[in-house]
Design a protein around this motif. Sequence first.
Motif, PDB file in Angstrom:
ATOM      1  N   GLU A   1      14.646 -11.015  -4.016  1.00 32.08           N
ATOM      2  CA  GLU A   1      13.235 -10.707  -4.288  1.00 32.08           C
ATOM      3  C   GLU A   1      12.433 -10.642  -2.991  1.00 32.08           C
ATOM      4  OE1 GLU A   1      11.475 -10.160  -7.319  1.00 32.08           O
ATOM      5  OE2 GLU A   1      13.461  -9.942  -8.214  1.00 32.08           O
ATOM      6  N   GLU A   2      12.734 -11.534  -2.061  1.00 35.19           N
ATOM      7  CA  GLU A   2      12.034 -11.545  -0.776  1.00 35.19           C
ATOM      8  C   GLU A   2      12.421 -10.319   0.053  1.00 35.19           C
ATOM      9  OE1 GLU A   2       9.343 -12.983   2.093  1.00 35.19           O
ATOM     10  OE2 GLU A   2       9.569 -13.411  -0.038  1.00 35.19           O
ATOM     11  N   MET A   3      13.673  -9.896  -0.030  1.00 31.47           N
ATOM     12  CA  MET A   3      14.100  -8.679   0.667  1.00 31.47           C
ATOM     13  C   MET A   3      13.269  -7.488   0.203  1.00 31.47           C
ATOM     14  SD  MET A   3      18.250  -8.858   0.555  1.00 31.47           S
ATOM     15  CE  MET A   3      19.194 -10.002   1.538  1.00 31.47           C
ATOM     16  N   ILE A   4      13.094  -7.385  -1.106  1.00 32.04           N
ATOM     17  CA  ILE A   4      12.314  -6.281  -1.671  1.00 32.04           C
ATOM     18  C   ILE A   4      10.889  -6.313  -1.137  1.00 32.04           C
ATOM     19  CG2 ILE A   4      11.366  -5.298  -3.799  1.00 32.04           C
ATOM     20  CD1 ILE A   4      13.904  -6.481  -5.211  1.00 32.04           C
ATOM     21  N   LYS A   5      10.278  -7.487  -1.145  1.00 33.73           N
ATOM     22  CA  LYS A   5       8.904  -7.652  -0.661  1.00 33.73           C
ATOM     23  C   LYS A   5       8.803  -7.287   0.820  1.00 33.73           C
ATOM     24  CE  LYS A   5       5.289 -11.096  -0.120  1.00 33.73           C
ATOM     25  NZ  LYS A   5       5.196 -12.261   0.694  1.00 33.73           N
ATOM     26  N   ILE A   6       9.730  -7.770   1.623  1.00 37.81           N
ATOM     27  CA  ILE A   6       9.728  -7.485   3.060  1.00 37.81           C
ATOM     28  C   ILE A   6       9.864  -5.982   3.316  1.00 37.81           C
ATOM     29  CG2 ILE A   6      11.102  -7.738   5.180  1.00 37.81           C
ATOM     30  CD1 ILE A   6      11.756 -10.630   4.129  1.00 37.81           C
ATOM     31  N   LEU A   7      10.790  -5.343   2.621  1.00 41.14           N
ATOM     32  CA  LEU A   7      10.987  -3.905   2.818  1.00 41.14           C
ATOM     33  C   LEU A   7       9.778  -3.103   2.358  1.00 41.14           C
ATOM     34  CD1 LEU A   7      14.759  -3.461   1.917  1.00 41.14           C
ATOM     35  CD2 LEU A   7      13.706  -3.503   4.189  1.00 41.14           C
ATOM     36  N   LYS A   8       9.150  -3.527   1.285  1.00 41.14           N
ATOM     37  CA  LYS A   8       7.929  -2.857   0.810  1.00 41.14           C
ATOM     38  C   LYS A   8       6.847  -2.929   1.875  1.00 41.14           C
ATOM     39  CE  LYS A   8       3.952  -4.123  -1.527  1.00 41.14           C
ATOM     40  NZ  LYS A   8       2.936  -4.586  -0.897  1.00 41.14           N
ATOM     41  N   GLU A   9       6.613  -4.137   2.393  1.00 40.54           N
ATOM     42  CA  GLU A   9       5.578  -4.321   3.411  1.00 40.54           C
ATOM     43  C   GLU A   9       5.901  -3.553   4.688  1.00 40.54           C
ATOM     44  OE1 GLU A   9       5.427  -8.581   3.707  1.00 40.54           O
ATOM     45  OE2 GLU A   9       4.257  -8.783   1.849  1.00 40.54           O
ATOM     46  N   ASN A  10       7.159  -3.510   5.059  1.00 40.05           N
ATOM     47  CA  ASN A  10       7.525  -2.806   6.286  1.00 40.05           C
ATOM     48  C   ASN A  10       7.491  -1.294   6.117  1.00 40.05           C
ATOM     49  OD1 ASN A  10       7.606  -5.066   7.886  1.00 40.05           O
ATOM     50  ND2 ASN A  10       9.751  -5.478   7.436  1.00 40.05           N
ATOM     51  N   ASN A  11       7.766  -0.799   4.921  1.00 43.55           N
ATOM     52  CA  ASN A  11       7.564   0.631   4.674  1.00 43.55           C
ATOM     53  C   ASN A  11       6.082   0.970   4.766  1.00 43.55           C
ATOM     54  OD1 ASN A  11       9.927   2.537   3.791  1.00 43.55           O
ATOM     55  ND2 ASN A  11      10.482   0.478   3.124  1.00 43.55           N
ATOM     56  N   GLU A  12       5.226   0.059   4.323  1.00 41.65           N
ATOM     57  CA  GLU A  12       3.782   0.274   4.449  1.00 41.65           C
ATOM     58  C   GLU A  12       3.370   0.321   5.926  1.00 41.65           C
ATOM     59  OE1 GLU A  12       2.359  -1.820   0.252  1.00 41.65           O
ATOM     60  OE2 GLU A  12       2.457  -3.036   2.069  1.00 41.65           O
ATOM     61  N   LEU A  13       3.985  -0.533   6.758  1.00 40.86           N
ATOM     62  CA  LEU A  13       3.708  -0.489   8.196  1.00 40.86           C
ATOM     63  C   LEU A  13       4.128   0.851   8.798  1.00 40.86           C
ATOM     64  CD1 LEU A  13       4.800  -4.054   9.395  1.00 40.86           C
ATOM     65  CD2 LEU A  13       2.464  -3.153   9.241  1.00 40.86           C
ATOM     66  N   VAL A  14       5.247   1.379   8.339  1.00 40.13           N
ATOM     67  CA  VAL A  14       5.703   2.678   8.848  1.00 40.13           C
ATOM     68  C   VAL A  14       4.747   3.789   8.398  1.00 40.13           C
ATOM     69  CG1 VAL A  14       7.596   4.349   8.931  1.00 40.13           C
ATOM     70  CG2 VAL A  14       8.099   1.902   9.011  1.00 40.13           C
ATOM     71  N   VAL A  15       4.190   3.667   7.209  1.00 39.30           N
ATOM     72  CA  VAL A  15       3.175   4.631   6.771  1.00 39.30           C
ATOM     73  C   VAL A  15       1.996   4.616   7.749  1.00 39.30           C
ATOM     74  CG1 VAL A  15       1.462   5.168   4.976  1.00 39.30           C
ATOM     75  CG2 VAL A  15       3.808   4.603   4.325  1.00 39.30           C
ATOM     76  N   GLU A  16       1.568   3.429   8.155  1.00 36.11           N
ATOM     77  CA  GLU A  16       0.474   3.324   9.133  1.00 36.11           C
ATOM     78  C   GLU A  16       0.846   4.015  10.440  1.00 36.11           C
ATOM     79  OE1 GLU A  16      -1.056  -0.656   9.725  1.00 36.11           O
ATOM     80  OE2 GLU A  16      -0.823  -1.096   7.580  1.00 36.11           O
ATOM     81  N   SER A  17       2.079   3.833  10.890  1.00 36.63           N
ATOM     82  CA  SER A  17       2.534   4.497  12.115  1.00 36.63           C
ATOM     83  C   SER A  17       2.521   6.019  11.950  1.00 36.63           C
ATOM     84  CB  SER A  17       3.939   4.034  12.491  1.00 36.63           C
ATOM     85  OG  SER A  17       3.923   2.695  12.894  1.00 36.63           O
ATOM     86  N   CYS A  18       2.941   6.470  10.787  1.00 35.76           N
ATOM     87  CA  CYS A  18       2.919   7.920  10.504  1.00 35.76           C
ATOM     88  C   CYS A  18       1.498   8.457  10.572  1.00 35.76           C
ATOM     89  CB  CYS A  18       3.509   8.205   9.128  1.00 35.76           C
ATOM     90  SG  CYS A  18       5.276   7.940   8.980  1.00 35.76           S
TER      91      CYS A  18
ATOM     92  N   LEU B   1       9.777   0.064  -4.315  1.00 34.11           N
ATOM     93  CA  LEU B   1      10.072  -1.359  -4.068  1.00 34.11           C
ATOM     94  C   LEU B   1       9.040  -2.249  -4.763  1.00 34.11           C
ATOM     95  CD1 LEU B   1      11.020  -0.966  -0.321  1.00 34.11           C
ATOM     96  CD2 LEU B   1      12.580  -1.807  -2.112  1.00 34.11           C
ATOM     97  N   ASN B   2       7.787  -1.855  -4.671  1.00 28.46           N
ATOM     98  CA  ASN B   2       6.724  -2.624  -5.309  1.00 28.46           C
ATOM     99  C   ASN B   2       6.917  -2.668  -6.823  1.00 28.46           C
ATOM    100  OD1 ASN B   2       4.174  -4.080  -4.927  1.00 28.46           O
ATOM    101  ND2 ASN B   2       3.298  -2.397  -6.112  1.00 28.46           N
ATOM    102  N   SER B   3       7.380  -1.574  -7.390  1.00 25.78           N
ATOM    103  CA  SER B   3       7.604  -1.508  -8.847  1.00 25.78           C
ATOM    104  C   SER B   3       8.714  -2.448  -9.295  1.00 25.78           C
ATOM    105  CB  SER B   3       7.949  -0.078  -9.260  1.00 25.78           C
ATOM    106  OG  SER B   3       6.847   0.773  -9.023  1.00 25.78           O
ATOM    107  N   MET B   4       9.618  -2.790  -8.387  1.00 30.57           N
ATOM    108  CA  MET B   4      10.732  -3.675  -8.742  1.00 30.57           C
ATOM    109  C   MET B   4      10.317  -5.139  -8.863  1.00 30.57           C
ATOM    110  SD  MET B   4      13.946  -2.177  -6.653  1.00 30.57           S
ATOM    111  CE  MET B   4      15.098  -3.068  -7.686  1.00 30.57           C
ATOM    112  N   VAL B   5       9.204  -5.496  -8.248  1.00 26.44           N
ATOM    113  CA  VAL B   5       8.778  -6.898  -8.252  1.00 26.44           C
ATOM    114  C   VAL B   5       7.527  -7.136  -9.099  1.00 26.44           C
ATOM    115  CG1 VAL B   5       9.894  -7.524  -6.085  1.00 26.44           C
ATOM    116  CG2 VAL B   5       7.565  -6.614  -6.050  1.00 26.44           C
ATOM    117  N   GLN B   6       7.169  -6.186  -9.903  1.00 23.20           N
ATOM    118  CA  GLN B   6       5.997  -6.327 -10.779  1.00 23.20           C
ATOM    119  C   GLN B   6       6.320  -7.170 -11.991  1.00 23.20           C
ATOM    120  OE1 GLN B   6       2.774  -5.093 -10.163  1.00 23.20           O
ATOM    121  NE2 GLN B   6       3.704  -4.864  -8.162  1.00 23.20           N
TER     122      GLN B   6
END
Length: 156
Positions: free
Chosen positions: A101-118, A151-156
Motif C-alpha cells: 500500500e505504501e509503494m502505491i502511495k509513494i509511486l502516486k506521489e512521485n508520478n505527481e512530481l514528474v507531472v510538475e517537472s513536465c 495508482l490513486n484509484s487503487m488506494v481509495q
Amino acid sequence: MSKLNIGVDEKHKKIIAEELSSLLADSYTLYLQTHNFHWNVVGPKFHDLHLMFEDQYTELAEAVDEIAERIRTLDAPAPGTYKSFSQVSHVKEVEGVPKAEEMIKILKENNELVVESCRKVLKVAQEGEDESTVSLASDRMRIHEKTAWMLNSMVQ
C-alpha cells in the motif's frame, strides 16, 4: 563539430535542456524506484502490482531514452550518473522495502512530481518555440497524470 540548427535559439536551448535534465533525473529515479518495487512487492495484491509495476518501469525505460536524446538534440550533454541525477531529481529514494500500500502511495506521489517537472519543461519549451519538446513534455505529462490517477484509484 557544428551546432544543429533546429530553429531554437541557443539561449532557449540551454534553458530547455536544463529543465529536460531535471525531468530525465526524475524519470530515471522513478524508473529505479518502480523497478525496485516490482522486485520486492509482496502480499495479496502481489500479482496485480508486480505486473502493473513492470508495465510502468518498462514505459519509463523508453521515456528516459527519449528525454536524453532530446537533450542531445538541443546540443547539451545528457546527465547519466546517479550523482548527477540525485543533484537535480525531485523524486527521492526510499529506504528499505515499504509495504504494498505504501509503494502505491509513494509511486502516486512521485508520478505527481514528474507531472510538475513536465509542466516546467512545457513552459520553457513554449517560451522558446520548441514544438518538439512541447510535444514530448505534453505526452510525458499525460502518461504520468494517468499513472498517478490509476495508482490513486487503487488506494481509495
